[in-house]
Design an enzyme around this catalytic site. Sequence first.
Site, PDB file in Angstrom:
ATOM      1  N   GLY A  12       0.780  -1.239   0.000  1.00 18.05           N
ATOM      2  CA  GLY A  12       0.000   0.000   0.000  1.00 18.05           C
ATOM      3  C   GLY A  12       0.805   1.278   0.000  1.00 18.05           C
ATOM      4  O   GLY A  12       0.360   2.296   0.532  1.00 18.05           O
ATOM      5  N   HIS A 110      -0.068   1.716 -13.258  1.00 19.25           N
ATOM      6  CA  HIS A 110       0.747   0.632 -13.820  1.00 19.25           C
ATOM      7  C   HIS A 110       2.197   1.114 -13.887  1.00 19.25           C
ATOM      8  O   HIS A 110       2.454   2.251 -14.312  1.00 19.25           O
ATOM      9  CB  HIS A 110       0.227   0.292 -15.224  1.00 19.25           C
ATOM     10  CG  HIS A 110       0.939  -0.875 -15.837  1.00 19.25           C
ATOM     11  ND1 HIS A 110       0.661  -2.178 -15.473  1.00 19.25           N
ATOM     12  CD2 HIS A 110       1.929  -0.939 -16.768  1.00 19.25           C
ATOM     13  CE1 HIS A 110       1.457  -2.985 -16.166  1.00 19.25           C
ATOM     14  NE2 HIS A 110       2.233  -2.267 -16.949  1.00 19.25           N
TER      15      HIS A 110
HETATM   16  C1  GRF Z   1       2.808  -0.600  -7.886  1.00 13.42           C
HETATM   17  O1  GRF Z   1       4.044  -0.801  -8.491  1.00 13.42           O
HETATM   18  C2  GRF Z   1       1.748  -0.358  -8.923  1.00 13.42           C
HETATM   19  O2  GRF Z   1       2.222   0.220 -10.086  1.00 13.42           O
HETATM   20  C3  GRF Z   1       1.257  -1.738  -9.221  1.00 13.42           C
HETATM   21  O3  GRF Z   1       1.321  -2.423  -8.000  1.00 13.42           O
HETATM   22  C4  GRF Z   1       2.315  -1.833  -7.167  1.00 13.42           C
HETATM   23  C5  GRF Z   1       1.638  -1.516  -5.866  1.00 13.42           C
HETATM   24  O4  GRF Z   1       2.545  -1.125  -4.886  1.00 13.42           O
HETATM   25  N1  GRF Z   1      -0.061  -1.699  -9.810  1.00 13.42           N
HETATM   26  P1  GRF Z   1       2.018  -0.526  -3.514  1.00 13.42           P
HETATM   27  O5  GRF Z   1       1.165  -1.606  -2.839  1.00 13.42           O
HETATM   28  O6  GRF Z   1       1.220   0.701  -3.806  1.00 13.42           O
HETATM   29  O7  GRF Z   1       3.237  -0.235  -2.704  1.00 13.42           O
END
Ligand code: GRF
Length: 201
Positions: A12, A110
């Site tokens: 998160g 993404h």
């Molecule tokens: C991020 O790299 C985002 O681009 C992808 O999943 C990851 C989530 O990371 N969709 P976090 O849980 O927000 O640290």
Amino acid sequence: MLRIAVLGSGRGSNFAAILRALDEGSIPEAQVCVVISNNSGAGILELARSHGLPAVHLSQKQFPDEQQFVAALLALLQAHHVNLVVLAGYMKHLHRTVVGAYRNRIVNIHPALLPKFGGPGMYGHHVHEAVIASGQRISGATVHLVDEEYDHGKILLQRTVTVSSDDTPASLADRVLQIEHQLYPEALRQIAEGRITLDTP
Ligand code: GRF
């Protein structure tokens, strides 16, 4: 007023960046109403709880079939009067009924410059491995609308990073993540201010 549901499966850190921006008042007229995870141990749920936000573990596995899971998810979103669904590291494919019910109201981030390096199997380190293997000199992050296809909806905002010759997938992932933490709050700010219009083609 943006009434946001955040869906995530992991640590998160993007949600944390969004919370910081909300706390600073830099996303006007917006609030997180509920945080939902398919993973009961996800850091994103802990983070929500520590901010006094409703944090709900909701997984397909808790239901006898997909239809009942989808109904429960929609009921939860409706109970919180959600009008924007923010995917932040959500590792599950959203059912088309949910996409249809919140058409043009679901955004995702993404870790690459879509439309390249997206689609099924393109998540986590796979993305950065593919970017490096292809010899791209530039990568970045994309905030986009979610439709029925993986990583396919309208691109709302992008930011780039330079790929250096000594980058590993891990080092590139770290740099892209830093960009994500700026880009997602910025995209939400622009949505809240009406500078990004979700409904236009
Ligand atoms: C991020 O790299 C985002 O681009 C992808 O999943 C990851 C989530 O990371 N969709 P976090 O849980 O927000 O640290």
